[in-house]
Enzyme design. Sequence first.
Site, PDB file in Angstrom:
ATOM      1  N   ASP A 103       0.837  -1.204   0.000  1.00  0.00           N
ATOM      2  CA  ASP A 103       0.000   0.000   0.000  1.00  0.00           C
ATOM      3  C   ASP A 103       0.874   1.258   0.000  1.00  0.00           C
ATOM      4  OD1 ASP A 103       0.873  -0.221   2.612  1.00  0.00           O
ATOM      5  OD2 ASP A 103      -1.125  -0.049   3.535  1.00  0.00           O
ATOM      6  N   SER A 104       2.213   1.085  -0.038  1.00  0.00           N
ATOM      7  CA  SER A 104       3.115   2.195  -0.335  1.00  0.00           C
ATOM      8  C   SER A 104       2.770   2.774  -1.703  1.00  0.00           C
ATOM      9  CB  SER A 104       4.572   1.725  -0.313  1.00  0.00           C
ATOM     10  OG  SER A 104       4.736   0.569  -1.105  1.00  0.00           O
ATOM     11  N   LYS A 142      -0.850  -9.531   2.964  1.00  0.00           N
ATOM     12  CA  LYS A 142      -0.060  -9.034   4.104  1.00  0.00           C
ATOM     13  C   LYS A 142      -0.919  -8.073   4.909  1.00  0.00           C
ATOM     14  CE  LYS A 142       3.491  -5.938   3.652  1.00  0.00           C
ATOM     15  NZ  LYS A 142       2.996  -4.794   4.439  1.00  0.00           N
ATOM     16  N   GLU A 144      -0.902  -5.589   8.730  1.00  0.00           N
ATOM     17  CA  GLU A 144      -0.082  -5.001   9.789  1.00  0.00           C
ATOM     18  C   GLU A 144      -0.683  -5.314  11.154  1.00  0.00           C
ATOM     19  OE1 GLU A 144       0.353  -0.793   9.039  1.00  0.00           O
ATOM     20  OE2 GLU A 144       1.207  -1.119   7.047  1.00  0.00           O
ATOM     21  N   GLU A 195       9.792  -3.872   9.893  1.00  0.00           N
ATOM     22  CA  GLU A 195      10.126  -2.568   9.310  1.00  0.00           C
ATOM     23  C   GLU A 195      10.574  -1.587  10.395  1.00  0.00           C
ATOM     24  OE1 GLU A 195       7.103  -0.841   6.789  1.00  0.00           O
ATOM     25  OE2 GLU A 195       8.235   1.033   6.554  1.00  0.00           O
TER      26      GLU A 195
HETATM   27  O1  KIV Z   1       3.547  -1.053   1.554  1.00  0.00           O
HETATM   28  C1  KIV Z   1       4.686  -1.525   1.400  1.00  0.00           C
HETATM   29  O2  KIV Z   1       5.340  -1.358   0.355  1.00  0.00           O
HETATM   30  C2  KIV Z   1       5.252  -2.297   2.494  1.00  0.00           C
HETATM   31  C3  KIV Z   1       6.725  -2.521   2.466  1.00  0.00           C
HETATM   32  C4  KIV Z   1       7.411  -1.263   2.796  1.00  0.00           C
HETATM   33  C5  KIV Z   1       7.124  -3.636   3.337  1.00  0.00           C
HETATM   34  O3  KIV Z   1       4.556  -2.691   3.361  1.00  0.00           O
END
Ligand code: KIV
Length: 276
Positions: A42-43, A110, A112, A179
């Site tokens: 989500d970056s 993924k 968090e 992270e």
């Molecule tokens: O959103 C993302 O790209 C991430 C990475 C920085 C691990 O969670």
Amino acid sequence: MLTAPELRALKGQRPSVWITAYDVVQAQVAEEAKVDVILVGDSLGMTTMGYDSTIPVTLNDMIHHATMVRRGAPHTMMIVDFPFLTYPDVPTALRNAGRIMQETLANGVKLEGGHEIIDVVDALIREKIPVIGHLGLTPQSIHTMGGYKVQAKTSASIERLIRDAKELSDHGVSAIVLEGIPDRVAAFVTQHIEAPTIGIGAGSQVDGQVLVFHDCLGLSPTLPKFARPFAHIRDAMIQGLQNYRHAVMEKSFPSDNETYHIPDSEWNKFLEDYGQ
Ligand code: KIV
């Protein structure tokens, strides 16, 4: 393509190499470079959508970009991030995981968090969905963390992180992204859990590394301390466009070789027919 059990079995064998990607071209080059795992992170919100955090990214945004990535990298393990507030309870998480898995053909998701999301992790794994954890600096908690700050710097917070990592690992996650934490903490966690740890800003003593595509290739205008640009694509792109601009202005582009032609006979016939 690496599978979730193979990913977990890599621990102690060799480091796994992860990169984020958000579109077809990025996915194609990642696959061609033979990275182990592509993370549609989500970056996306920052690298591609111009936001200053991941909070505005929606499930539809993630699905839109992950489908592009899948088309560009059909043979690479692809993990898709659950964006902000899309896994607050088990029914919502399962519904959204169903969309991610079925619409993007992801190989896993993924999310968090640690102990507080363990019921969601259990439900996903029960439904045969590979899960990647994410601990330490968790960008969806930016407001409660008070900024993008290195985490796990006190004894109490290190203990909490280790507890969370152990719990996620014991409940069967395929890997855990660590992270923004001190290297000694990441190394300790890595030695004390069965799941592989994937570091970003967590030092070298982990089971794999992940970088944001734009940081890894020098596309980002600024870089975090932990990132290394392995190429300088932004500079190359600017230089390329300046070269193009210059060539257009001085009329050296397109050249004869870059131009379509017709034989004189056809052209003369046209001029005659047209009355010229
Ligand atoms: O959103 C993302 O790209 C991430 C990475 C920085 C691990 O969670």
